[in-house]
Design a protein around this motif. Structure first.
Motif, PDB file in Angstrom:
ATOM      1  N   PHE A 140       0.829  -1.203   0.000  1.00  0.00           N
ATOM      2  CA  PHE A 140       0.000   0.000   0.000  1.00  0.00           C
ATOM      3  C   PHE A 140       0.865   1.255   0.000  1.00  0.00           C
ATOM      4  CE2 PHE A 140      -2.217   3.343   2.467  1.00  0.00           C
ATOM      5  CZ  PHE A 140      -3.223   3.620   1.553  1.00  0.00           C
ATOM      6  N   THR A 141       1.940   1.240   0.787  1.00  0.00           N
ATOM      7  CA  THR A 141       2.803   2.415   0.794  1.00  0.00           C
ATOM      8  C   THR A 141       3.524   2.573  -0.547  1.00  0.00           C
ATOM      9  OG1 THR A 141       4.581   1.126   1.821  1.00  0.00           O
ATOM     10  CG2 THR A 141       3.136   2.348   3.282  1.00  0.00           C
ATOM     11  N   THR A 142       3.858   1.460  -1.203  1.00  0.00           N
ATOM     12  CA  THR A 142       4.439   1.551  -2.542  1.00  0.00           C
ATOM     13  C   THR A 142       3.467   2.226  -3.494  1.00  0.00           C
ATOM     14  OG1 THR A 142       5.740  -0.456  -2.179  1.00  0.00           O
ATOM     15  CG2 THR A 142       5.433   0.238  -4.456  1.00  0.00           C
ATOM     16  N   ALA A 143       2.179   1.847  -3.382  1.00  0.00           N
ATOM     17  CA  ALA A 143       1.155   2.475  -4.221  1.00  0.00           C
ATOM     18  C   ALA A 143       1.044   3.968  -3.910  1.00  0.00           C
ATOM     19  CB  ALA A 143      -0.191   1.788  -4.011  1.00  0.00           C
ATOM     20  N   MET A 144       1.134   4.330  -2.621  1.00  0.00           N
ATOM     21  CA  MET A 144       1.069   5.749  -2.262  1.00  0.00           C
ATOM     22  C   MET A 144       2.261   6.517  -2.816  1.00  0.00           C
ATOM     23  SD  MET A 144      -0.495   6.501   1.504  1.00  0.00           S
ATOM     24  CE  MET A 144       0.477   5.357   2.449  1.00  0.00           C
ATOM     25  N   VAL A 145       3.461   5.942  -2.667  1.00  0.00           N
ATOM     26  CA  VAL A 145       4.658   6.614  -3.179  1.00  0.00           C
ATOM     27  C   VAL A 145       4.551   6.795  -4.695  1.00  0.00           C
ATOM     28  CG1 VAL A 145       7.143   6.354  -3.538  1.00  0.00           C
ATOM     29  CG2 VAL A 145       6.151   5.848  -1.307  1.00  0.00           C
ATOM     30  N   ALA A 146       4.101   5.746  -5.389  1.00  0.00           N
ATOM     31  CA  ALA A 146       3.948   5.832  -6.834  1.00  0.00           C
ATOM     32  C   ALA A 146       2.969   6.935  -7.205  1.00  0.00           C
ATOM     33  CB  ALA A 146       3.476   4.487  -7.378  1.00  0.00           C
ATOM     34  N   TYR A 147       1.870   7.011  -6.471  1.00  0.00           N
ATOM     35  CA  TYR A 147       0.861   8.028  -6.780  1.00  0.00           C
ATOM     36  C   TYR A 147       1.369   9.437  -6.479  1.00  0.00           C
ATOM     37  CZ  TYR A 147      -3.864   7.304  -8.515  1.00  0.00           C
ATOM     38  OH  TYR A 147      -4.964   7.170  -9.325  1.00  0.00           O
ATOM     39  N   ILE A 148       2.201   9.561  -5.450  1.00  0.00           N
ATOM     40  CA  ILE A 148       2.786  10.866  -5.144  1.00  0.00           C
ATOM     41  C   ILE A 148       3.605  11.364  -6.333  1.00  0.00           C
ATOM     42  CG2 ILE A 148       4.565  11.999  -3.748  1.00  0.00           C
ATOM     43  CD1 ILE A 148       3.495  10.429  -1.335  1.00  0.00           C
ATOM     44  N   PHE A 149       4.417  10.469  -6.918  1.00  0.00           N
ATOM     45  CA  PHE A 149       5.232  10.871  -8.059  1.00  0.00           C
ATOM     46  C   PHE A 149       4.378  11.154  -9.288  1.00  0.00           C
ATOM     47  CE2 PHE A 149       8.810   9.280  -5.587  1.00  0.00           C
ATOM     48  CZ  PHE A 149       9.765  10.232  -5.890  1.00  0.00           C
ATOM     49  N   VAL A 150       3.280  10.427  -9.426  1.00  0.00           N
ATOM     50  CA  VAL A 150       2.353  10.725 -10.523  1.00  0.00           C
ATOM     51  C   VAL A 150       1.758  12.117 -10.322  1.00  0.00           C
ATOM     52  CG1 VAL A 150       0.138  10.104 -11.556  1.00  0.00           C
ATOM     53  CG2 VAL A 150       1.810   8.325 -11.049  1.00  0.00           C
ATOM     54  N   GLN A 151       1.325  12.424  -9.097  1.00  0.00           N
ATOM     55  CA  GLN A 151       0.717  13.728  -8.835  1.00  0.00           C
ATOM     56  C   GLN A 151       1.726  14.866  -8.972  1.00  0.00           C
ATOM     57  OE1 GLN A 151      -2.567  14.059  -8.523  1.00  0.00           O
ATOM     58  NE2 GLN A 151      -2.550  11.848  -8.893  1.00  0.00           N
ATOM     59  N   LEU A 152       2.991  14.572  -8.703  1.00  0.00           N
ATOM     60  CA  LEU A 152       4.030  15.585  -8.892  1.00  0.00           C
ATOM     61  C   LEU A 152       4.414  15.741 -10.355  1.00  0.00           C
ATOM     62  CD1 LEU A 152       6.328  14.770  -5.830  1.00  0.00           C
ATOM     63  CD2 LEU A 152       5.063  16.894  -6.194  1.00  0.00           C
ATOM     64  N   GLY A 153       3.923  14.838 -11.193  1.00  0.00           N
ATOM     65  CA  GLY A 153       4.173  14.940 -12.623  1.00  0.00           C
ATOM     66  C   GLY A 153       5.502  14.395 -13.079  1.00  0.00           C
ATOM     67  N   VAL A 154       6.234  13.697 -12.189  1.00  0.00           N
ATOM     68  CA  VAL A 154       7.574  13.255 -12.565  1.00  0.00           C
ATOM     69  C   VAL A 154       7.589  11.849 -13.146  1.00  0.00           C
ATOM     70  CG1 VAL A 154       8.698  14.791 -10.942  1.00  0.00           C
ATOM     71  CG2 VAL A 154       8.092  12.487 -10.209  1.00  0.00           C
ATOM     72  N   VAL A 155       6.505  11.090 -13.002  1.00  0.00           N
ATOM     73  CA  VAL A 155       6.385   9.803 -13.694  1.00  0.00           C
ATOM     74  C   VAL A 155       4.981   9.697 -14.273  1.00  0.00           C
ATOM     75  CG1 VAL A 155       8.039   8.584 -12.225  1.00  0.00           C
ATOM     76  CG2 VAL A 155       5.621   8.532 -11.638  1.00  0.00           C
ATOM     77  N   ARG A 156       4.861   8.902 -15.323  1.00  0.00           N
ATOM     78  CA  ARG A 156       3.551   8.664 -15.906  1.00  0.00           C
ATOM     79  C   ARG A 156       2.821   7.585 -15.123  1.00  0.00           C
ATOM     80  NH1 ARG A 156       3.033  11.473 -20.467  1.00  0.00           N
ATOM     81  NH2 ARG A 156       4.899  11.992 -21.677  1.00  0.00           N
ATOM     82  N   GLU A 157       1.501   7.628 -15.201  1.00  0.00           N
ATOM     83  CA  GLU A 157       0.687   6.686 -14.446  1.00  0.00           C
ATOM     84  C   GLU A 157       0.997   5.246 -14.841  1.00  0.00           C
ATOM     85  OE1 GLU A 157      -4.028   5.683 -13.608  1.00  0.00           O
ATOM     86  OE2 GLU A 157      -3.426   7.701 -14.243  1.00  0.00           O
TER      87      GLU A 157
END
Length: 771
Positions: free
Chosen positions: A488-505
């Motif tokens: 779950f925390t991996t999913a949160m970290v991934a989503y944080i980077f998506v929201q910051l625009g630095v990785v694609r979904e």
């Protein structure tokens, strides 16, 4: 490239079905094997006799007496002082090993009194001969074993009835003769299982654990062979992983959006919802619990350095060792888990762009529920240890890691389901418009696993057979904490980077799915590495050893990928006009990668090898792995999520950048100090002593308090001070600053399309992001 849309109006899947099939296959295989092992745990673990009698038929004790002793062992916090079958705390003795030693010496003395000069073979025959009759449920103790049982009751009556705090326990802690008898019966049962040959085999129910030459207990062939096969699995798996990574590194792992410039919204310019501001209160409570937990850790450590007094204060009269350790361990789970819950709540509005009405009311309700569970359970744990609460009730203390009384355990599960309802309520509209293969659903599913898998711990009751309870409680300790909570925390970290625009979904989605496959391939069945010597059949050790070795493989992958966190942030910071706001959150995530590999990977693999675990279980090497993995991984993750939230609620001109830097280095340097200066060297010395002198000797209070060992314990003091003063206190001040400004800035019910950045100058897409 836009997100593909299906005929139903939902956004189409960003990844192929093969990924879902891979996750499904890994999960089905893992839990199918776990189901078989559960059946074997119930049917082939060390038997619980209905009654234990002498050779003449006189009844010594019953199965009910053993169960009452087990309940007393938990309720009075003795599992947070010493251990049974290697599981528990490390200051007191392992009572299984202690009873076995006391009983064998007592029986040997009886033989010598009869004129047998060297009774070794006779003692071995007394204890290794299995006199349990499965048809009648009757276990027979020889007359000599029965006499030893009576004499050992007097030993424990004196030990637990000691009218002082010289052992770090309450004065006259247990004085009732019936309770002493029940407690001794519980220890005697586990010691019997550790020496008596399993039917049809030449080793005991506990795979010949503990190491005890007086009954010819030594490592079995399975212990050695599966240790060797574990090493082969690790080396081969890492080789395969790096081969795959080298071939497809451009398609898996953290990769940027290939954008040349991002303009980040700075703190104060990012509008927040009411539920996000409410989540700051949970993070503030997290900081307080974190401080309390580390202060208790310092008290626990002082007991090991100087058992007699706490700087002139007889601390054990008001805060005995077992209560301090209970709270220390319980709070470590509470504050990290609460941070993950708050992180999910804070992130959801960024994902959905809007918030349903009254969502903040539910968040404050969750805060109140957590307060009831946390402070209520701590209070009743103290009442249980002080003997106010009757053992075996819904209000008495339970197993280690599940110390909170059953009532509060149920309330915690209700609170966790309330949390996932808050998450679902916030994401409902988003979930309705996207494929179940996409990131929003994956975020929700990994969150749903948190209350679902914690609920499994209800199967480990105070009166549950020890082996069965160990099986289910380590579902919580291992599967809940080390697998699903981390996913779950991996999913949160991934989503944080998506929201910051630095990785694609799509890239974030691939990272999460890959982590699920890698973690679960070894992590699910690897849970059994906790049950090598718990009275379960040998297949638990074989499968647990082999698959727990595979757990190191994803940790190696994550270590390689961890530096991509910093690179992603650094590139954007250099490319835009504004600083990368999540810098310190990312720094703590990099620390997670480091400690994941070192604490969970290297130190974890060291103690998980059966042949090492055989000698070291319940020693400082176990504590070394636990501190480096729990604090280094889950603690740093929790702090990273808090720093991310604090950064956006504290106005830009009020952000304490220096304190964030001090806190980061204070926590990491302090943790490294306590690991490398105290826990690791002490653990190696204790392991060496266990192999050469014996496990009983290595766990004895006399060895632990030797001047050389005491010096190592005192040398940990600077590390503890660095953690508390340099790491936790600055973090608490940042939390206080966030709480003072939690209403600052614009509060909205609907967020802009890109809440955390305002404009993008795009470059060329990388090949792996194209359709």
């Amino acid at each position: 490239m836009g997100t593909p849309t299906g005929d139903s109006g939902r956004a189409g899947a960003l990844v192929g079905k093969g990924w879902a099939q891979g996750v499904a296959l890994v999960m089905i295989f893992g839990f199918l094997v776990m189901g078989i092992l559960a059946y074997r745990t119930y049917t082939a673990s060390m038997p619980m006799p209905d009654k234990v009698v002498t050779e003449t038929g006189r009844q010594l004790f019953t199965g009910d007496d053993i169960t009452r002793g087990q309940e007393l062992f938990q309720a009075r916090g003795l599992m947070q002082y010493g251990s049974v079958l290697g599981h528990g705390a490390y200051l007191g003795p392992d009572y299984t090993a202690e009873y076995l030693r006391l009983a064998t010496e007592n029986v040997a003395g009886q033989f010598q009194a009869q004129g047998v000069p060297d009774p070794h073979n006779e003692v071995v025959a007394e204890f290794r001969t299995n006199r349990y009759n499965a048809d009648t449920g009757t276990l027979v103790f020889t007359d000599k074993q029965a006499r030893a049982f009576t004499d050992i009751q007097r030993h424990y009556a004196e030990y637990f009835g000691e009218d002082s705090t010289k052992y770090g326990l309450l004065p006259r802690m247990i004085t009732d003769p019936g309770e002493i008898r029940d407690l001794t019966a519980f220890f005697a049962w586990t010691a019997w299982a550790s020496a008596a040959d399993r039917p049809g085999h030449t080793y005991s129910y506990t795979n010949n654990w503990p190491s005890e030459p007086r009954v010819d207990n030594g490592p079995t062939g399975s212990v050695v062979v599966w240790s060797m096969l574990s090493l082969i699995a690790l080396l081969g798996g890492i080789g395969i992983m790096f081969t795959v990574y080298g071939r497809w590194s451009q398609n898996i792992g953290w990769h940027g959006t290939e954008m040349t410039k991002l303009e980040f919204r700075q703190p104060g310019d990012v509008p927040l919802t009411r539920s996000q501001r409410a989540a700051i209160w949970i993070f503030a409570v997290v900081a307080v619990l974190f401080l309390a937990q580390t202060l208790l850790g310092g008290a626990v450590e002082h007991y090991r350095a100087d058992l007699s007094a706490f700087y002139g204060i007889d601390l054990a009269k008001i805060l005995p060792y077992n209560l301090a350790r209970t709270w220390h361990l319980q709070l470590s789970l509470f504050w990290t888990a609460a941070a993950f819950l708050a992180g999910g709540i804070f992130l959801v509005p960024f994902i959905t762009r809007r918030e349903p009405g009254k969502q903040s009311v539910l968040v404050y309700g969750l805060l109140g529920a957590l307060a009831v569970v946390v402070f209520g359970s701590l209070a009743f744990e103290a009442l249980s240890i002080f003997g106010v609460i009757k053992p075996g009730t819904a209000l008495s203390q339970q197993w280690e890691f599940l110390d909170l009384p059953r009532l509060f355990q149920v309330l915690l599960i209700v609170g966790l389901f309330l949390w996932i309802f808050i998450i679902w309520r916030g994401m409902r509209a988003k979930l309705a418009t996207t494929s179940k293969m996409n990131l929003p659903w994956l975020f929700f599913f990994t969150g749903l696993a948190i209350p679902s898998f914690y609920a499994v711990s209800l199967l480990a009751g105070s009166d549950t057979h020890f082996s069965v309870a160990d099986f289910w409680r380590f579902w919580m300790v291992h599967l809940w904490v080390e697998d699903f909570l981390e996913l779950f925390t991996t999913a949160m970290v991934a989503y944080i980077f998506v929201q910051l625009g630095v990785v694609r979904e799509r890239v974030a989605l691939l990272v999460i799915l890959l982590d699920i496959i890698l973690y679960s391939a070894g992590g699910v069945i690897g849970t059994m590495h906790h049950l090598y010597f718990s009275g379960t059949p040998v297949e638990h050790m074989a499968l647990g050893a082999f698959f727990s070795a595979a757990e190191v493989i994803p940790l190696t992958f994550l270590t390689v990928e961890a530096w991509a966190f910093l690179q992603l942030g650094a590139r954007q910071e250099a490319g835009g006009q504004h600083n990368f706001p999540a810098r310190w959150a990312v720094m703590f995530l990099v620390a997670v990668g480091f400690w994941n590999f070192l604490g969970a990977g290297i130190f974890g693999f060291l103690v998980n090898l059966p042949v090492v675990s055989y000698y070291e279980i319940g020693t400082a090497l176990t504590a070394n792995h636990a501190h480096a993995a729990m604090f280094g991984v889950y603690g740093m993750l929790a702090v990273a999520l808090a720093m991310f939230a604090f950064r956006y609620v504290i106005p830009a001109d009020k952000w304490p950048h220096k304190l964030a830097r001090i806190s980061f280095w204070g926590m990491n340097i302090g943790l490294a100090w306590m690991v490398f200066i105290t826990l690791l060297p002490l653990g190696v010395l204790q392991l060496f002593h266990s192999v050469n002198a014996g496990y009983f000797e290595a766990r004895s209070l006399g060895y632990i308090t030797k001047p050389g060992n005491a010096l190592l314990e005192w040398l940990r003091l600077p590390g503890d001070l660095i953690v508390i003063v340099g790491g936790v206190l600055p973090f608490c001040w940042i939390a206080w600053t966030a709480l003072r400004h939690f209403r600052s800035g614009e509060t909205v019910e609907e967020l802009p399309e890109h809440p955390l950045y305002t404009s993008v100058t795009a470059g060329t897409e990388s090949a792996d992001t194209k359709s």
